[in-house]
Motif scaffolding. Structure first.
Motif, PDB file in Angstrom:
ATOM      1  N   GLY A   1       7.196   7.671   4.433  1.00 19.25           N
ATOM      2  CA  GLY A   1       7.196   6.208   4.381  1.00 19.25           C
ATOM      3  C   GLY A   1       6.097   5.660   3.490  1.00 19.25           C
ATOM      4  O   GLY A   1       6.332   4.770   2.671  1.00 19.25           O
ATOM      5  N   PHE A   2       4.883   6.188   3.645  1.00 21.66           N
ATOM      6  CA  PHE A   2       3.773   5.694   2.826  1.00 21.66           C
ATOM      7  C   PHE A   2       3.938   6.061   1.356  1.00 21.66           C
ATOM      8  O   PHE A   2       3.558   5.292   0.472  1.00 21.66           O
ATOM      9  CB  PHE A   2       2.428   6.183   3.364  1.00 21.66           C
ATOM     10  N   LEU A   3       4.506   7.229   1.078  1.00 20.71           N
ATOM     11  CA  LEU A   3       4.749   7.599  -0.323  1.00 20.71           C
ATOM     12  C   LEU A   3       5.754   6.649  -0.981  1.00 20.71           C
ATOM     13  O   LEU A   3       5.538   6.182  -2.105  1.00 20.71           O
ATOM     14  CB  LEU A   3       5.234   9.049  -0.427  1.00 20.71           C
TER      15      LEU A   3
ATOM     16  N   ALA B   1      10.986  -6.909   0.202  1.00 18.85           N
ATOM     17  CA  ALA B   1      12.079  -6.489   1.092  1.00 18.85           C
ATOM     18  C   ALA B   1      12.654  -5.144   0.640  1.00 18.85           C
ATOM     19  O   ALA B   1      12.956  -4.282   1.470  1.00 18.85           O
ATOM     20  CB  ALA B   1      13.168  -7.558   1.118  1.00 18.85           C
ATOM     21  N   HIS B   2      12.764  -4.970  -0.659  1.00 23.48           N
ATOM     22  CA  HIS B   2      13.290  -3.724  -1.210  1.00 23.48           C
ATOM     23  C   HIS B   2      12.392  -2.541  -0.836  1.00 23.48           C
ATOM     24  O   HIS B   2      12.857  -1.515  -0.347  1.00 23.48           O
ATOM     25  CB  HIS B   2      13.405  -3.865  -2.738  1.00 23.48           C
ATOM     26  N   GLY B   3      11.094  -2.691  -1.069  1.00 18.88           N
ATOM     27  CA  GLY B   3      10.146  -1.618  -0.746  1.00 18.88           C
ATOM     28  C   GLY B   3      10.071  -1.346   0.742  1.00 18.88           C
ATOM     29  O   GLY B   3      10.028  -0.186   1.170  1.00 18.88           O
ATOM     30  N   ALA B   4      10.061  -2.405   1.546  1.00 18.86           N
ATOM     31  CA  ALA B   4      10.000  -2.227   2.995  1.00 18.86           C
ATOM     32  C   ALA B   4      11.272  -1.546   3.505  1.00 18.86           C
ATOM     33  O   ALA B   4      11.209  -0.664   4.362  1.00 18.86           O
ATOM     34  CB  ALA B   4       9.794  -3.567   3.693  1.00 18.86           C
ATOM     35  N   PHE B   5      12.425  -1.936   2.981  1.00 16.20           N
ATOM     36  CA  PHE B   5      13.693  -1.343   3.403  1.00 16.20           C
ATOM     37  C   PHE B   5      13.712   0.162   3.155  1.00 16.20           C
ATOM     38  O   PHE B   5      13.961   0.951   4.070  1.00 16.20           O
ATOM     39  CB  PHE B   5      14.864  -2.006   2.675  1.00 16.20           C
TER      40      PHE B   5
END
Length: 192
Positions: free
Chosen positions: A78-80, A127-131
């Motif tokens: 997730g962090f990567l 939103a894209h990155g969080a998704f």
């Protein structure tokens, strides 16, 4: 006794140094991108980063089968992905790294562009990155948890967290272990 005291002072120094390094990195990132981005944008990216803990926390509360390795794998993935889709493009747009990463993707592969990962284009960047980061975080967490065996301590802790009311109500399933400890054992424990 001296080694325990020495170890605790080392751990405290490492913790303080880690906090200072994180704060300096955050300040450096802010200074590097503050001319093009507002503090609100940087804050939203930070919230998306903190959201990487959500799958692990929810899984730990409701899923007994979750493992420590699954949680670690999920958060690392997730962090990567979060770092690739949100902070890295900000650095590219601030001209600190090559802008080709954002426009062409990794190694020129179009579906590996940070703002259009896997061909999903048209979403707002946060939103894209969080998704994507939360999706792969959850998938890795579940997959690794299913393919690894929890340790005895993990099984016990999961039972206490998930079935807390069973122990709180002291039902028939509640087991009381009577143990005895010598005075010297208790003194040694208190000394530590």
């Amino acid at each position: 006794s001296e080694t325990i005291s020495n170890l605790s002072s080392r751990l405290l120094a490492i913790r303080r140094l880690s906090i200072a390094v994180v704060l300096l990195l955050a300040y450096g990132f802010f200074r590097a991108v503050s001319l093009q981005y507002t503090l609100v944008s940087i804050g939203l990216i930070s919230f998306a980063g903190i959201a990487q803990f959500v799958p692990v926390v929810l899984g730990g509360l409701y899923w007994k089968r979750a493992t420590k390795l699954g949680a670690i794998a999920g958060m690392i993935i997730g962090f990567l992905i979060w770092g690739f889709t949100l902070p890295l493009p900000m650095l590219a747009e601030s001209s600190l790294i090559s802008d080709r990463l954002v426009s062409e993707g990794i190694l020129g592969i179009a579906w590996l562009r940070p703002y259009a990962l896997f061909g999903l284009d048209g979403m707002e960047h946060i939103a894209h990155g969080a998704f994507w980061s939360l999706l792969f975080n959850a998938i890795a967490y579940i997959a690794v948890s299913l393919y690894t065996r929890p340790s005895t301590i993990e099984i016990t802790q999961a039972d206490f967290f998930v079935d807390v009311y069973k122990y709180k109500a002291r039902t028939a399933e509640y087991e009381v272990f009577k143990r005895e400890a010598s005075t010297s054992d208790l003194l040694q424990l208190l000394h530590r």
